[in-house]
Every structure is written in structure tokens, then in C-alpha cells.
Design a protein around this motif. Structure first.
Motif, PDB file in Angstrom:
ATOM      1  N   GLU A   1     -10.359  -4.032  10.929  1.00 34.08           N
ATOM      2  CA  GLU A   1     -10.239  -4.588   9.585  1.00 34.08           C
ATOM      3  C   GLU A   1      -8.971  -5.414   9.518  1.00 34.08           C
ATOM      4  O   GLU A   1      -8.014  -5.173  10.246  1.00 34.08           O
ATOM      5  CB  GLU A   1     -10.137  -3.467   8.545  1.00 34.08           C
ATOM      6  CG  GLU A   1     -11.421  -2.748   8.262  1.00 34.08           C
ATOM      7  CD  GLU A   1     -11.226  -1.725   7.146  1.00 34.08           C
ATOM      8  OE1 GLU A   1     -11.010  -2.145   6.000  1.00 34.08           O
ATOM      9  OE2 GLU A   1     -11.257  -0.519   7.437  1.00 34.08           O
ATOM     10  N   PHE A   2      -8.992  -6.359   8.582  1.00 32.75           N
ATOM     11  CA  PHE A   2      -7.826  -7.224   8.424  1.00 32.75           C
ATOM     12  C   PHE A   2      -7.782  -7.630   6.953  1.00 32.75           C
ATOM     13  O   PHE A   2      -8.761  -8.181   6.443  1.00 32.75           O
ATOM     14  CB  PHE A   2      -7.979  -8.446   9.343  1.00 32.75           C
ATOM     15  CG  PHE A   2      -6.763  -9.307   9.471  1.00 32.75           C
ATOM     16  CD1 PHE A   2      -5.488  -8.807   9.209  1.00 32.75           C
ATOM     17  CD2 PHE A   2      -6.872 -10.634   9.861  1.00 32.75           C
ATOM     18  CE1 PHE A   2      -4.362  -9.611   9.340  1.00 32.75           C
ATOM     19  CE2 PHE A   2      -5.755 -11.449   9.992  1.00 32.75           C
ATOM     20  CZ  PHE A   2      -4.497 -10.926   9.731  1.00 32.75           C
ATOM     21  N   VAL A   3      -6.673  -7.317   6.292  1.00 34.67           N
ATOM     22  CA  VAL A   3      -6.598  -7.615   4.859  1.00 34.67           C
ATOM     23  C   VAL A   3      -5.419  -8.538   4.565  1.00 34.67           C
ATOM     24  O   VAL A   3      -4.401  -8.526   5.268  1.00 34.67           O
ATOM     25  CB  VAL A   3      -6.465  -6.333   4.005  1.00 34.67           C
ATOM     26  CG1 VAL A   3      -7.641  -5.411   4.254  1.00 34.67           C
ATOM     27  CG2 VAL A   3      -5.145  -5.622   4.241  1.00 34.67           C
ATOM     28  N   CYS A   4      -5.584  -9.330   3.525  1.00 34.65           N
ATOM     29  CA  CYS A   4      -4.527 -10.242   3.092  1.00 34.65           C
ATOM     30  C   CYS A   4      -4.406 -10.171   1.582  1.00 34.65           C
ATOM     31  O   CYS A   4      -5.414 -10.250   0.873  1.00 34.65           O
ATOM     32  CB  CYS A   4      -4.866 -11.682   3.512  1.00 34.65           C
ATOM     33  SG  CYS A   4      -3.636 -12.898   2.977  1.00 34.65           S
ATOM     34  N   VAL A   5      -3.197 -10.003   1.113  1.00 33.46           N
ATOM     35  CA  VAL A   5      -2.923 -10.101  -0.321  1.00 33.46           C
ATOM     36  C   VAL A   5      -2.089 -11.355  -0.513  1.00 33.46           C
ATOM     37  O   VAL A   5      -1.017 -11.498   0.084  1.00 33.46           O
ATOM     38  CB  VAL A   5      -2.175  -8.848  -0.831  1.00 33.46           C
ATOM     39  CG1 VAL A   5      -1.889  -8.979  -2.321  1.00 33.46           C
ATOM     40  CG2 VAL A   5      -3.007  -7.594  -0.560  1.00 33.46           C
ATOM     41  N   GLN A   6      -2.599 -12.271  -1.316  1.00 28.37           N
ATOM     42  CA  GLN A   6      -2.012 -13.613  -1.361  1.00 28.37           C
ATOM     43  C   GLN A   6      -1.703 -14.045  -2.787  1.00 28.37           C
ATOM     44  O   GLN A   6      -2.549 -13.987  -3.659  1.00 28.37           O
ATOM     45  CB  GLN A   6      -2.976 -14.626  -0.732  1.00 28.37           C
ATOM     46  CG  GLN A   6      -2.414 -16.019  -0.626  1.00 28.37           C
ATOM     47  CD  GLN A   6      -1.170 -16.057   0.242  1.00 28.37           C
ATOM     48  OE1 GLN A   6      -1.179 -15.581   1.360  1.00 28.37           O
ATOM     49  NE2 GLN A   6      -0.069 -16.598  -0.290  1.00 28.37           N
TER      50      GLN A   6
ATOM     51  N   LEU B   1       2.294  -5.163  -1.144  1.00 32.69           N
ATOM     52  CA  LEU B   1       2.123  -4.245  -0.006  1.00 32.69           C
ATOM     53  C   LEU B   1       1.281  -3.012  -0.354  1.00 32.69           C
ATOM     54  O   LEU B   1       0.374  -2.648   0.409  1.00 32.69           O
ATOM     55  CB  LEU B   1       3.493  -3.830   0.552  1.00 32.69           C
ATOM     56  CG  LEU B   1       4.110  -4.792   1.569  1.00 32.69           C
ATOM     57  CD1 LEU B   1       5.581  -4.439   1.829  1.00 32.69           C
ATOM     58  CD2 LEU B   1       3.334  -4.788   2.893  1.00 32.69           C
ATOM     59  N   PRO B   2       1.524  -2.362  -1.508  1.00 29.47           N
ATOM     60  CA  PRO B   2       0.669  -1.204  -1.837  1.00 29.47           C
ATOM     61  C   PRO B   2      -0.796  -1.594  -2.037  1.00 29.47           C
ATOM     62  O   PRO B   2      -1.696  -0.807  -1.708  1.00 29.47           O
ATOM     63  CB  PRO B   2       1.275  -0.679  -3.145  1.00 29.47           C
ATOM     64  CG  PRO B   2       2.696  -1.140  -3.119  1.00 29.47           C
ATOM     65  CD  PRO B   2       2.649  -2.491  -2.451  1.00 29.47           C
ATOM     66  N   ILE B   3      -1.039  -2.809  -2.545  1.00 29.24           N
ATOM     67  CA  ILE B   3      -2.425  -3.253  -2.717  1.00 29.24           C
ATOM     68  C   ILE B   3      -3.086  -3.407  -1.348  1.00 29.24           C
ATOM     69  O   ILE B   3      -4.205  -2.936  -1.115  1.00 29.24           O
ATOM     70  CB  ILE B   3      -2.479  -4.588  -3.495  1.00 29.24           C
ATOM     71  CG1 ILE B   3      -1.953  -4.388  -4.921  1.00 29.24           C
ATOM     72  CG2 ILE B   3      -3.905  -5.140  -3.518  1.00 29.24           C
ATOM     73  CD1 ILE B   3      -1.791  -5.694  -5.705  1.00 29.24           C
ATOM     74  N   ALA B   4      -2.366  -4.056  -0.441  1.00 28.73           N
ATOM     75  CA  ALA B   4      -2.904  -4.231   0.919  1.00 28.73           C
ATOM     76  C   ALA B   4      -3.135  -2.877   1.582  1.00 28.73           C
ATOM     77  O   ALA B   4      -4.152  -2.655   2.251  1.00 28.73           O
ATOM     78  CB  ALA B   4      -1.957  -5.094   1.752  1.00 28.73           C
ATOM     79  N   ALA B   5      -2.185  -1.960   1.382  1.00 24.95           N
ATOM     80  CA  ALA B   5      -2.304  -0.626   1.989  1.00 24.95           C
ATOM     81  C   ALA B   5      -3.535   0.091   1.452  1.00 24.95           C
ATOM     82  O   ALA B   5      -4.280   0.735   2.200  1.00 24.95           O
ATOM     83  CB  ALA B   5      -1.040   0.181   1.709  1.00 24.95           C
ATOM     84  N   GLU B   6      -3.749  -0.038   0.165  1.00 27.77           N
ATOM     85  CA  GLU B   6      -4.925   0.585  -0.464  1.00 27.77           C
ATOM     86  C   GLU B   6      -6.217  -0.004   0.105  1.00 27.77           C
ATOM     87  O   GLU B   6      -7.168   0.706   0.435  1.00 27.77           O
ATOM     88  CB  GLU B   6      -4.838   0.330  -1.976  1.00 27.77           C
ATOM     89  CG  GLU B   6      -6.004   0.850  -2.795  1.00 27.77           C
ATOM     90  CD  GLU B   6      -5.951   2.358  -2.985  1.00 27.77           C
ATOM     91  OE1 GLU B   6      -4.830   2.902  -2.908  1.00 27.77           O
ATOM     92  OE2 GLU B   6      -7.014   2.971  -3.174  1.00 27.77           O
ATOM     93  N   MET B   7      -6.224  -1.355   0.253  1.00 30.25           N
ATOM     94  CA  MET B   7      -7.438  -2.037   0.725  1.00 30.25           C
ATOM     95  C   MET B   7      -7.841  -1.586   2.122  1.00 30.25           C
ATOM     96  O   MET B   7      -9.013  -1.592   2.483  1.00 30.25           O
ATOM     97  CB  MET B   7      -7.222  -3.561   0.731  1.00 30.25           C
ATOM     98  CG  MET B   7      -7.207  -4.191  -0.654  1.00 30.25           C
ATOM     99  SD  MET B   7      -6.490  -5.849  -0.611  1.00 30.25           S
ATOM    100  CE  MET B   7      -7.766  -6.777   0.213  1.00 30.25           C
ATOM    101  N   ILE B   8      -6.860  -1.212   2.930  1.00 28.93           N
ATOM    102  CA  ILE B   8      -7.175  -0.879   4.333  1.00 28.93           C
ATOM    103  C   ILE B   8      -7.076   0.633   4.574  1.00 28.93           C
ATOM    104  O   ILE B   8      -7.119   1.094   5.713  1.00 28.93           O
ATOM    105  CB  ILE B   8      -6.256  -1.698   5.284  1.00 28.93           C
ATOM    106  CG1 ILE B   8      -6.915  -1.900   6.647  1.00 28.93           C
ATOM    107  CG2 ILE B   8      -4.871  -1.069   5.399  1.00 28.93           C
ATOM    108  CD1 ILE B   8      -6.320  -3.024   7.467  1.00 28.93           C
ATOM    109  N   SER B   9      -6.949   1.392   3.466  1.00 25.77           N
ATOM    110  CA  SER B   9      -6.823   2.866   3.557  1.00 25.77           C
ATOM    111  C   SER B   9      -5.677   3.251   4.486  1.00 25.77           C
ATOM    112  O   SER B   9      -5.835   4.082   5.389  1.00 25.77           O
ATOM    113  CB  SER B   9      -8.133   3.493   4.050  1.00 25.77           C
ATOM    114  OG  SER B   9      -9.202   3.087   3.245  1.00 25.77           O
TER     115      SER B   9
END
Lengths: 716, 211
Positions: free
Chosen positions: A589-594, A376-384
Motif C-alpha cells: 500500500e502507498f498513501v499520500c496526504v496532500q 501525518l495522523p491521517i496518513a497513518a490512519e489510512m495505512i493502519s
């Protein structure tokens, strides 16, 4: 299972996990790739299917004589017991015509006279009024649930759901059937090459070994192409009675009506929680329709396996619609939407930031807490996230409101039973044969990567042979099981073949077989590469006989050996803008951490994740099978009014794959389903965060957004 | 009445193609004016020659070759290519001019082959995906589709490759937003748009003589 079969350490890999271009790319971009739909055979007939015009009826008259008399019509197959046949949905198969041209076959359909006695269809699934028995699942006790709701600071409630959607495979269902020299040859568009012939033996009047199935390429399945189907048997019948090859692939309108759909879902959900965010209990009543097919409860509350007490009540509504089929991650998108939307509503009800709520109060109720807490923090970072986040309702002046939405997803993805043969020829050429299929997931590329890695060869030196039931039996491509199954089977086969070659080469080099390695196109002594020979020289030692070894993936054993495992977790965050004057939603924007364990083919793995996200945007905002409320007939069995997302509508997409230690050592996990599960939920949550009201039903089309704004008193 | 046609919703009035197909299906006996182009039409006005409903031999110019093919008036260019000339790179998906899977170059312009009658195509230069490159000799667009994995199942891919080729000829220097809109007339179900965006822009760079 030999220990040596374990995947090599990350820093020793030459092609495994690298970005290797898809092997069949050049054939596909030049139109040379032949799909079932593209097979043309000498004297081939074209077959067309006649579907019922009504959704609820009885056939009172059926007269094909005018069609039969047409010049160019060679045979007509009619559904057994056609007189008095009950029609359950529009498009239900009545007959199929084989003619010398496609145009004559189509004209003949219009000349089959069918009379119906109409019944009243069941079309409404928006209420459980037509639902069957209530299936109840309780965690803890009902008393505990009731008590928790009484004790809670806050009870958050909402209604959520999604419409029926179709698979919309661009290559329709069907095949080309040809009897030749007493055998049946089938070019099929299928997710299940190894078993496709099983259902055709009666119609063909042939044993299974005389039925040869070919599927070099196939144009999309998504869960709907696992069997041969009634129209497939009709084509075989027509080929048999005419003695000519017959091509039967469904027309688009029938493809949309009868070749599979994802069930609708509707749910009333209540969550009991405290003001500090602690979730106390869950109560839900869901219902949905798989048409004439089944509807089972989606996983509810989705991912929250440890939320107790909870009570879930479910009803199936049987409607006069074509039957549901497995749709990429069956019912997971439904369950994810219902659950994640209810959770986000709960966070909004206590005025808490959604990311904070998910991290501190949700993930611990799942079985993937560690993964989600990392992702979740990675995804949050990716989408600011921190720069953009606000509590529910964008207060920015003007009609365009912006918001963020989160969703969690999970999937099994354990590889299936599969066999593969690796053959090393004396001239150094290598082939790997496996009765699997490539749905676009990259099966060919994966096989070549695994065998190339094992034999120390570049990928283009390995010839993957798939798509025939003559090859070693492999599993159906469903449930993200293919890549695990075929990568383990081909690894085991390649290791066995390599070791068999070492046995022959070792005496030539004066070492023990166990002291050899295959690396950089050579077979050589470990630690003393000068004592070795080129791959071709080594294979020349075989003399005149090629060498073949079989690898078998038996999932529990392959998992034990570390080759494969199950359990992929991921998260997605969407950033949308909503025009509250028009109701139009735009993905920014749309991000996915998988997480997917060890990655075999980085390029095709990333494409799978992007593909899942894009398919998800499409069902979240555009796709809906619309049925006439009066007569039950599907109104948009086409691609004009059944809308798919186009390239400009999917936003800026970012993917982060969880690789490296702790992920890699889990072995290969399937990746087809996970990324398609969350988009509806993430986008629904982002819309709620943007415009301050929940648009409960998916797809979240402008009319539904406007209606929700109006009901929430937020209409601009 | 053609029940298949009658079921299609939302079509306000029949398209030209649907009309002709229906006429053919009903065997009313109406045919099509022979030869495309104005001179043919003018000539026909003087002496109303009629072809069909049976098959007539026509000559098509496809990928630089002259091909003879025998078709009924109701046969679309797409069905002539796929069923009679074994040029199956152009795909049949929606068959009504929505999805772009059958896109060909028609006198250099992108066109849906499902929405052109084969007889209309006489006298026009047709290029299908097969005419753009081979696996051993890919065009820049094709190479970039492979390089950026702008395909999965691959069924929509030929249509996108042709559309992209045509688009970049008219728009050699598109912004990402322009390129996305420019290729909005084609659908992909597997969701390969992310790779396609990169492929289009990369191909544009190469075609402009870039790196």
C-alpha cells in the motif's frame, strides 16, 4: 484587482472543485487527439538525427556524401564546425537528414561516415574523486556543529543516493516545421507554447510574429521540454532549404540519451541526536552528476529549514553523459531521499518508532509543522500504521519481511504570469483563450471550470482555446505554476466579461449592474431571480458585437487578492514487502496526504497526485540510466532495459486531499511536483524497516537489496 | 553497419524485425516473400518471387475498410498506419515491442504494430483505436477511461484502450489483480494506473451487461 474576483465561498460553487471529466478525454481515448508526432502534412519530409556513437571523442572525419547521393534524401543539416568537434556524451547531435520516407532517412544516417579519435570518458560518479570545488553552506558555525556532535548521545550516519534517470517522455522531443506563404508554422511538443518561437527566429530568418506555434496535445514533458533544442533548429533549417514541411521527432534511443535526465546524487550524512530523539546537528557531504549539465546541492537537510547548527558540503562531478534538465521537482526527490532516509536511520539508532520521531522531533524543525502534524495522523490512519508498525527489522519468520516508511515533502507552486481572454458572443457561446498548454494536467478542463463557475454555466458551454502562441501569452508549464497562473487569469477575465455583460443587461431589467448575478444559466437580479433572463437572451442584448475582456495574473497581486498562493506540504507512507532471498521489493500500500490549497478540478488534481506517486514508485524501484564504465556510452537507451513500473507493480494507492477551511482559503497552489518528491524516500524507509538494513542507493533493485542484506549480515 | 542498431544493448541475436530492417538498410537486395499466409509461402517456394527493396502496392484491411498502400518490405505496420494512412492513434514510443503504445487488434488479437511488417499484415483484419469508437460514440472501454480519468497526457492511452478491449474479450470477469497483470504489457509515464484499474473493472461490468 476587483474584490469581486475572489473565489466564491465553498457552499456556493457549482462546478469549481467538483469532479468534472477531463474535456479532452474523448479525443484522447479515440486516437483523435493530434500530437506533434501525429501531424502529417502534404509533401512532408521525415527527418532523423545522427548522434555520436561515443561518449568522449573528437570528430576527425565527417563525410555525408554517400547519404546525400541517395535517392529520396532531400537535405542534410550538419552541426557547424563538425570537423574537430568535441564529443562530450553519446548521442550528441552531429547531423540530421530529411528524406521522403522515414525508412530512407534512417538508412541515410547509416551512410554518413564519421571517424572519431577517442578520449577516456569520466563515467564514475559514485565517488567525489572527479568532483569540482567544494561548495560549503554552514548554519550556525562549524565550531557549533563539531561541539554538537561531541555532545550528542548518538551519532547516526549513512550513505544515500540515487542514480541518474531520464524523463522518458512517451512522445519524444521535436516538432513539425512548415514554411507557408512566408511564415513558419510549427507543431511542437512543448511545455512553453508562448515562447517556443523565440529561439527559432535566427534559423527561420523571420521575426517572431511570423512564427506560429501549435501544441494542441503533448505527450509528456516533466521539465524536459521547455526549449526548442538543437534538433528543433535543425528541422527548421531543413524545412527552409527544401521548401517542404519537415517532421523531426527523436528516435527513442536519442530521446533517452540526450533529451534530459535527473542528476544522480550521493551523500554521506551524519546526524547528532540525543537518546530522547532531540536532533542536535547535521553534517553532510553530497556530490552528484548532471552529466555535462549542472549539479546543485539538493535542499539539505530537506524540509528541515530550522535545523541548526548544520554544515553541508557539495561537489559537482562532470561526467560524459547527456545533460540534466529540470526533472519534475528538480533535485527535491534527491534531497528528500537523503534527508528522510538519514532521519529514519537516526530513529532506528535510538530505537524509536519513526512516526513518533517525525511527529515529536522532526516536524518542528520545518516551516510546515502545523500541516505535517495534521497530515501525518491521517496518513497513518489510512495505512493502519498502528496495526502494522514495528521497530526496524521485521522479526516474522520466513523470507518475506514487511515494513512501513514515511516521507515529508514540500513545494512552492505559486502561479506564473499569465493572460487569458474571455469572449462572450451574442448567441451565448463563450470562449476562453490562453497561450498555455496541457501536459496532461488538465489545463483545458481547469479553464472551462473557472469560466463556467464565474458565468454560471455548465463546463461544456465554455470553449477553451489553448496551445497556440497566437493566444494571450501564458507561462511555461514548469514548477507547478500553470494551474495557479491560468486559473487566476481566466477568473479575472471572466469576472470582467461578466461585469461588462451586466452593464449592458442591467437597463433591460431595470436594476443596477451590481445587483445582477449569473447563475444556473441565467442572468438575474440577486435575491429576485424572477427578474432575469436566460443566458442566451442576456447575450442577445450585445446585438452584433461580441465582448472580450482580458485577465492578467500578476502573481503578487493575484496572491494579495486570495486567488493563488504558494507552499504545499504533504506526507506519504509506504507499506512494502521485501523478499530477503531474492531481493525483490513489492509495494503493498502507498498513501499520500496532500495539501494544495483550493482545488479547481478534483478529478485531474487527484490524478496528478496518483501520477506523482506512481512515477515515484517507478524511479524508486526500477529506473536507472546505465552507462558503460569503460566507454561511457549509455547502455539502456530504450524501454526494455530502462524499466518503468507497470500497472501491477505500484501497489494499492490511496490519496487524501486536504480541502475545506484553512486550506481552501489559501487559493490555488500548483500540484504537479509535490507528490513525486517523497516516494523514493518513503519506499527506502519502508525497505529498511522491513529487512533491517538500509539500501542506500536508488533504484532499490534486487541486486542492491541483496548487497545491502549481505553487508548488513542479514542475507537469508 | 547500421550504427543505430548496433548500439542497442542486450539484444541477443537480431529479432526478425530488426533483421529485416537491417537488410533493408544495407540494401543487400533481399526481399520478402509476397503475400502472407501458408499458401503464399508454398507458392513462393515453387517460384521464388521477390518483392523489394523498392515499394510494392499492398492491400490492408483496416477498421473494416480496404486500404491500398505502397510500402517497402522494411516498413512496419505501425509506420504504414501512421505515415502512409494518417491513422495516428497508434503511437510510436519504443518501436521495439516493449511499451504497448502501438497496440492494434490483429485478427482480433492484441499485437504490437511496430513488430509486424506491413506486408505481413496483408490478409489480416486490423483494428486500430480509431476503429473502436468516436468521441461522439465511445466504446464502453473508452467511456470508462474518460469517466475514471484513466489518462493524463494521453499518449499511451490509445494503446491501453486497445489492449484493454482485447483483454476483456478474453477475460470478461477479471479480478483487480488479474486485470493489472493482464495490462502489464503497456507502459504509462504520467502514472494513470490508478484510474485505469477502475476503468478496466467498470468496463468489464458494463460489457457483461451490468449497470
Amino acid at each position: 484587482m476587483p474584490e469581486a474576483a475572489a473565489w466564491p465561498p465553498q457552499d456556493e460553487r457549482s462546478v469549481l472543485g467538483k469532479k468534472i471529466p477531463r474535456l479532452d478525454g474523448p479525443d484522447k481515448v479515440t486516437g483523435r487527439a493530434k500530437y506533434a508526432f501525429d501531424i502529417n502534412r502534404p509533401d512532408m519530409l521525415y527527418a532523423k538525427v545522427l548522434g555520436a556513437k561515443h561518449a568522449a571523442a573528437t570528430v576527425t572525419e565527417f563525410d555525408p556524401s554517400e547519404a546525400e547521393a541517395m535517392e529520396g534524401v532531400e537535405a542534410i543539416w550538419v552541426q557547424p564546425d563538425i570537423d574537430g568537434k568535441t564529443i562530450h556524451y553519446s548521442g550528441q547531435v552531429l547531423a540530421a537528414v530529411a528524406a521522403v520516407t522515414e525508412e530512407i532517412a534512417e538508412e541515410a544516417l547509416h551512410r554518413i561516415h564519421v571517424a572519431y579519435e577517442l578520449r577516456d570518458p569520466v563515467t564514475d560518479d559514485t565517488t567525489p574523486e572527479h568532483g569540482g570545488n567544494v561548495d560549503e553552506d554552514v548554519r550556525g558555525s562549524i565550531e557549533d556543529v563539531e561541539q554538537a556532535f561531541e555532545d550528542a548521545d548518538v551519532v547516526s550516519s549513512g550513505h544515500y543516493g540515487c542514480a541518474t534517470i531520464t524523463h522518458c517522455c512517451l512522445e519524444p522531443h521535436g516538432h513539425v516545421a512548415e514554411f507557408r506563404d512566408g511564415d513558419l508554422h510549427i507543431w511542437a511538443s512543448t511545455q512553453n507554447v508562448s515562447r517556443y518561437g523565440q529561439g527559432l527566429t535566427d534559423t527561420a530568418e523571420l521575426p517572431q510574429d511570423r512564427i506560429h506555434v501549435i501544441c494542441e496535445h503533448m505527450g509528456g514533458g516533466f521539465g524536459s521540454k521547455l526549449g526548442d533544442d538543437i534538433w528543433g533548429r535543425a528541422a527548421v533549417h531543413l524545412a527552409k532549404v527544401t521548401g517542404k514541411p519537415v517532421k523531426l521527432l527523436l528516435d527513442r534511443d536519442l530521446e533517452q540519451q540526450i533529451a534530459g535526465s535527473r542528476p544522480s546524487s550521493h551523500a554521506d550524512v551524519e546526524i547528532a541526536l540525543n537518546n530522547d530523539g532531540e536532533i542536535l546537528a547535521w553534517r553532510s557531504h553530497d556530490w552528484g552528476s548532471g552529466g555535462q549539465g549542472g549539479y546543485n546541492r539538493p535542499h539539505l537537510p530537506y524540509t528541515l529549514s530550522n535545523l541548526s547548527p548544520a554544515v553541508m558540503r557539495t561537489q559537482r562531478v562532470a561526467t560524459n553523459r547527456g545533460s540534466a534538465r529540470a526533472w519534475r521537482a528538480p533535485l527535491h526527490p534527491n534531497g528528500c531521499l537523503i534527508t528522510m532516509a538519514a532521519l529514519e536511520d537516526a530513529a532506528a539508532a535510538i530505537g524509536m518508532d519513526a512516526l513518533e520521531f517525525f511527529l515529536n522531533h522532526v516536524v518542528d524543525l520545518t516551516n510546515n509543522a502545523e500541516a505535517y502534524r495534521e497530515e501525518l495522523p491521517i496518513a497513518a490512519e489510512m495505512i493502519s500504521y498502528q496495526d502494522k508498525a514495528h521497530l526496524r527489522g521485521d522479526e516474522t519468520p520466513g523470507p518475506v519481511k514487511r515494513g512501513l516508511g514515511i516521507a515529508l515533502h514540500q513545494w512552492g507552486g505559486m502561479g506564473h504570469n499569465s493572460n487569458a481572454d474571455v469572449t462572450i458572443h451574442p448567441d451565448g457561446s463563450v470562449e476562453v483563450a490562453c497561450g498555455t498548454q496541457d501536459l496532461g494536467t488538465g489545463s483545458r478542463t481547469v479553464l472551462a471550470i473557472v469560466v463556467g463557475e464565474t458565468l454560471g454555466l455548465p463546463v461544456d458551454r465554455v470553449h477553451p482555446k489553448i496551445g497556440r502562441n497566437a493566444y494571450p501569452i501564458s507561462g511555461a508549464s514548469g514548477g507547478s505554476t500553470t494551474i495557479g497562473g491560468i486559473s487566476a487569469a481566466s477568473r479575472l477575465a471572466a469576472v470582467a466579461a461578466r461585469d461588462a455583460l451586466f452593464e449592458r443587461v442591467a437597463p433591460e431589467l431595470g436594476v443596477e449592474p451590481g445587483e445582477l448575478e449569473a447563475r444556473d444559466g441565467r442572468v438575474q437580479e440577486q435575491g429576485n431571480p424572477e427578474n432575469g433572463m436566460s443566458w442566451e437572451e442576456a447575450c442577445g442584448v450585445l446585438g452584433v458585437d461580441s465582448l472580450t475582456e482580458r485577465g492578467e495574473c500578476v502573481p503578487p497581486q493575484a496572491a494579495q487578492a486570495g486567488l493563488i498562493s504558494a507552499g504545499a506540504a504533504g506526507c506519504q507512507i509506504a507499506d512494502v514487502s521485501v523478499d530477503v532471498e531474492t531481493g525483490v521489493v513489492k509495494l503493498n500500500e502507498f498513501v499520500c496526504v496532500q495539501d494544495c490549497g483550493l482545488i479547481v478540478s478534483m478529478e485531474t488534481a487527484r490524478s496528478q497526485v496518483f501520477g506523482g506517486m506512481i512515477m515515484g514508485v517507478s524511479y524508486a524501484l526500477y529506473e536507472e540510466a546505465i552507462y558503460d564504465p569503460v566507454n561511457g556510452v549509455m547502455l539502456n537507451p530504450d524501454l526494455e532495459f530502462y524499466r518503468l513500473a507497470s500497472m501491477a507493480e505500484v501497489g494499492d494507492l490511496k490519496v487524501h486531499m486536504m480541502t475545506g477551511p484553512r486550506y481552501d482559503e489559501r487559493g490555488v497552489i500548483g500540484l504537479g511536483e509535490p507528490p513525486v518528491i517523497g516516494p523514493g524516500a518513503a519506499i527506502s524507509n519502508a525497505i529498511a524497516n522491513a529487512c533491517g538494513v538500509r539500501v542506500g542507493m536508488m533504484p532499490m533493485t534486487p541486486d542492491r537489496v541483496i548487497q545491502a542484506l549481505a553487508e548488513g549480515g542479514k542475507l537469508a | 553497419m547500421a550504427n543505430d542498431e548496433a548500439k542497442r544493448p542486450g539484444v541477443e541475436g537480431l529479432s526478425r524485425r530488426t533483421f529485416l530492417k537491417s537488410v533493408g538498410a544495407g540494401s543487400v537486395g533481399a526481399g520478402l516473400l509476397p503475400r502472407g499466409g501458408e499458401s503464399g509461402a508454398a507458392q513462393a517456394a515453387e517460384a521464388p518471387a521477390v518483392v523489394g527493396p523498392g515499394e510494392t502496392s499492398i492491400t490492408l484491411s483496416i477498421n473494416g475498410e480496404t486500404r491500398e498502400v505502397s510500402v517497402e518490405p522494411r516498413v512496419t505496420l505501425l509506420d504504414a498506419l501512421r505515415n502512409r494512412l494518417d491513422l495516428t492513434g497508434s503511437k510510436k514510443v519504443c518501436d521495439e515491442g516493449t511499451c504497448g503504445a502501438c497496440t492494434v487488434l490483429y485478427d482480433g488479437e492484441p499485437a504490437y504494430a511496430c513488430s509486424i511488417l506491413a506486408m505481413e499484415a496483408e490478409g489480416h483484419e486490423i483494428t486500430t483505436v480509431e476503429g473502436l469508437g468516436t468521441p461522439d460514440e465511445l466504446s464502453a472501454v473508452q467511456e470508462c477511461f474518460v469517466k475514471h480519468d484513466a489518462l493524463q497526457c494521453g499518449f499511451c492511452t490509445p494503446g491501453f484502450v486497445v489492449a484493454c478491449t482485447a483483454y476483456l474479450r478474453e477475460n470478461p470477469e477479471p479480478t483487480p489483480e488479474e486485470a493489472q497483470r493482464g495490462l502489464g504489457g503497456n507502459y504509462c509515464r504520467c502514472g494513470t494506473y490508478a484510474g485505469m484499474r477502475e476503468a478496466v473493472l467498470d468496463a468489464a461490468r458494463i460489457l457483461r451487461g451490468g449497470e
